[in-house]
Motif scaffolding. Structure first.
Motif, PDB file in Angstrom:
ATOM      1  N   THR A 213       0.832  -1.189   0.000  1.00  0.00           N
ATOM      2  CA  THR A 213       0.000   0.000   0.000  1.00  0.00           C
ATOM      3  C   THR A 213       0.871   1.245   0.000  1.00  0.00           C
ATOM      4  O   THR A 213       1.817   1.359   0.771  1.00  0.00           O
ATOM      5  CB  THR A 213      -0.912   0.018   1.235  1.00  0.00           C
ATOM      6  N   LYS A 214       0.537   2.172  -0.889  1.00  0.00           N
ATOM      7  CA  LYS A 214       1.243   3.447  -0.964  1.00  0.00           C
ATOM      8  C   LYS A 214       0.404   4.524  -0.277  1.00  0.00           C
ATOM      9  O   LYS A 214      -0.807   4.391  -0.156  1.00  0.00           O
ATOM     10  CB  LYS A 214       1.508   3.833  -2.420  1.00  0.00           C
ATOM     11  N   LEU A 215       1.094   5.580   0.134  1.00  0.00           N
ATOM     12  CA  LEU A 215       0.414   6.657   0.850  1.00  0.00           C
ATOM     13  C   LEU A 215       0.467   7.936   0.029  1.00  0.00           C
ATOM     14  O   LEU A 215       1.526   8.335  -0.456  1.00  0.00           O
ATOM     15  CB  LEU A 215       1.080   6.893   2.209  1.00  0.00           C
TER      16      LEU A 215
ATOM     17  N   GLU B 239       7.464  11.378 -11.385  1.00  0.00           N
ATOM     18  CA  GLU B 239       7.814  11.833 -10.037  1.00  0.00           C
ATOM     19  C   GLU B 239       7.542  13.315  -9.809  1.00  0.00           C
ATOM     20  O   GLU B 239       7.532  13.770  -8.664  1.00  0.00           O
ATOM     21  CB  GLU B 239       9.285  11.532  -9.751  1.00  0.00           C
TER      22      GLU B 239
ATOM     23  N   GLY C  14       4.160  10.660   2.713  1.00  0.00           N
ATOM     24  CA  GLY C  14       3.601   9.883   1.616  1.00  0.00           C
ATOM     25  C   GLY C  14       4.600   9.501   0.550  1.00  0.00           C
ATOM     26  O   GLY C  14       5.651  10.124   0.394  1.00  0.00           O
ATOM     27  N   ASP C  15       4.251   8.451  -0.213  1.00  0.00           N
ATOM     28  CA  ASP C  15       5.023   8.082  -1.395  1.00  0.00           C
ATOM     29  C   ASP C  15       4.776   9.087  -2.516  1.00  0.00           C
ATOM     30  O   ASP C  15       5.608   9.268  -3.403  1.00  0.00           O
ATOM     31  CB  ASP C  15       4.634   6.681  -1.858  1.00  0.00           C
TER      32      ASP C  15
ATOM     33  N   ASN D  26      -4.410   0.098  -3.903  1.00  0.00           N
ATOM     34  CA  ASN D  26      -3.021   0.106  -3.435  1.00  0.00           C
ATOM     35  C   ASN D  26      -2.596   1.473  -2.897  1.00  0.00           C
ATOM     36  O   ASN D  26      -1.438   1.696  -2.601  1.00  0.00           O
ATOM     37  CB  ASN D  26      -2.080  -0.310  -4.570  1.00  0.00           C
ATOM     38  N   TRP D  27      -3.561   2.401  -2.769  1.00  0.00           N
ATOM     39  CA  TRP D  27      -3.252   3.732  -2.253  1.00  0.00           C
ATOM     40  C   TRP D  27      -4.107   4.066  -1.039  1.00  0.00           C
ATOM     41  O   TRP D  27      -5.310   3.898  -1.057  1.00  0.00           O
ATOM     42  CB  TRP D  27      -3.496   4.805  -3.326  1.00  0.00           C
TER      43      TRP D  27
ATOM     44  N   SER E 139       6.939  13.069  -6.030  1.00  0.00           N
ATOM     45  CA  SER E 139       7.166  11.780  -5.378  1.00  0.00           C
ATOM     46  C   SER E 139       7.974  11.984  -4.102  1.00  0.00           C
ATOM     47  O   SER E 139       8.471  13.084  -3.815  1.00  0.00           O
ATOM     48  CB  SER E 139       7.929  10.850  -6.317  1.00  0.00           C
ATOM     49  N   LYS E 140       8.122  10.914  -3.360  1.00  0.00           N
ATOM     50  CA  LYS E 140       8.909  10.956  -2.126  1.00  0.00           C
ATOM     51  C   LYS E 140      10.353  11.347  -2.413  1.00  0.00           C
ATOM     52  O   LYS E 140      10.959  12.128  -1.673  1.00  0.00           O
ATOM     53  CB  LYS E 140       8.848   9.585  -1.442  1.00  0.00           C
TER      54      LYS E 140
ATOM     55  N   TYR F 283      -4.360   7.383   2.054  1.00  0.00           N
ATOM     56  CA  TYR F 283      -4.166   8.831   1.992  1.00  0.00           C
ATOM     57  C   TYR F 283      -4.109   9.431   3.387  1.00  0.00           C
ATOM     58  O   TYR F 283      -4.506   8.824   4.383  1.00  0.00           O
ATOM     59  CB  TYR F 283      -5.301   9.492   1.201  1.00  0.00           C
TER      60      TYR F 283
ATOM     61  N   ASP G 210       1.635   6.043 -10.549  1.00  0.00           N
ATOM     62  CA  ASP G 210       1.726   4.617 -10.862  1.00  0.00           C
ATOM     63  C   ASP G 210       2.446   4.372 -12.188  1.00  0.00           C
ATOM     64  O   ASP G 210       3.059   3.313 -12.388  1.00  0.00           O
ATOM     65  CB  ASP G 210       0.328   3.988 -10.905  1.00  0.00           C
TER      66      ASP G 210
END
Length: 314
Positions: free
Chosen positions: A2-4, A118, A89-90, A35-36, A164-165, A38, A114
């Motif tokens: 899971t991404k944030l 970035e 977050g990612d 997969n996200w 992006s991160k 928040y 996804d």
């Protein structure tokens, strides 16, 4: 895995819009791909209305809501920087609370993450509420800065952007100027970049916090941050005035031979006035650059956090 997604929201006297923003944006975020996950990261930039009380209500009932409360008003850009500093977050999205930045763009932003992008610049195609003067001056500003700077910016790119991160880490560690243009830094750091077009909504409530005076000052600081060409105006103007001076010498000698005495008092006055005007403009430009250097040397904090909610201490 899971991404944030961290949604950073700058808040300054937005009590009339906050509930609508939170409700509408929350509904959209709950429909993100599986997969996200928040989080909301609200940055209260010294609001003088009931904005902070409303944010605390959100945080008390929803652990996904996090609050950074400034000790005073530090400005919109400082609020976004604080959000980037605290976001975990990612993917990180910066947007305003007045709903001019449409929340329905968030799923498309996640799709771009996804796909491997970035840096995502949100490009405004239309803003009906801005008015003719603001739209024209905005377009002129981007043409000017692109002409003066080595970095080429997306025209009408706004403070609504996503990184992006990895990109956020670069901004946190390497772009800490006191006089800054954050959306410009976002476009200049590299990484895989893309754009998403959107039409700005009317403000849900309230009015713009940027006056023409503050926008003018912001534009000047941006040009000085990304270009040293104004400093070179001294060289160019020096060459031009030297040519004018040479022409005046030739003119004086010519009139002396014909009339027996120098002529053209008005011409000399105009030339001297012009040269002094150029000189004072150049001195003013140098003064602006020195002011920026002075701010950097003092190294005062970009922002000061008074307290937070739902954020673990670092």
């Amino acid at each position: 895995m899971t991404k944030l997604l961290s949604v950073v929201v700058s808040v300054y006297n937005e009590e009339l819009a906050l509930r609508e923003f939170y409700a509408e944006t929350g509904k959209i975020l709950k429909r993100l791909p599986g997969n996200w996950d928040y989080e909301f990261l609200f940055v209260n930039d010294g609001s003088r209305d009931q904005s902070l009380s409303i944010l605390k209500e959100f945080a008390a009932s929803d652990e996904k809501v996090k609050i950074i409360n400034f000790s005073r008003n530090f400005g919109h850009e400082a609020a976004m920087i604080a959000g980037l500093d605290y976001a975990g977050g990612d993917g990180i999205v910066c947007m305003d609370a007045d709903l001019q930045h449409p929340p329905e763009c968030l799923p498309e932003i996640v799709e771009k993450f996804d796909e491997g992008y970035e840096v995502i610049s949100m490009v405004r195609t239309r803003n009906k509420t801005a008015g003719l003067v603001k739209n024209v001056t905005s377009a002129a500003f981007y043409k000017l800065i692109n002409h003066l700077s080595d970095v080429k910016f997306e025209a009408n790119a706004s403070d609504f952007f996503a990184v992006s991160k990895n990109a956020a880490e670069v901004l946190r560690n390497n772009y800490r100027e006191k006089v800054r243009f954050l959306r410009g830094y976002v476009q200049s750091i590299g990484f895989e970049k893309t754009t998403i077009e959107y039409e700005a909504r009317p403000r849900f409530a309230g009015e713009s916090k940027y006056s023409l005076k503050s926008l003018f000052k912001f534009s000047i600081n941006t040009i000085l941050c990304f270009s040293d060409l104004p400093l070179k105006l001294g060289i160019y103007s020096g060459v031009i005035t030297a040519l004018f001076g040479l022409i005046m010498v030739i003119y004086t000698v010519y009139t002396w031979k014909i009339y027996g005495a120098p002529n053209g008092y008005a011409t000399i006055v105009v030339l001297i006035s012009f040269m002094f005007s150029v000189l004072f403009v150049i001195v003013g430009i140098i003064g602006e650059y020195i002011a920026i250097l002075f701010a950097e040397i003092k190294d005062r904090p970009v922002y000061i956090v008074k307290d937070t909610a739902n954020i673990k201490k670092k």
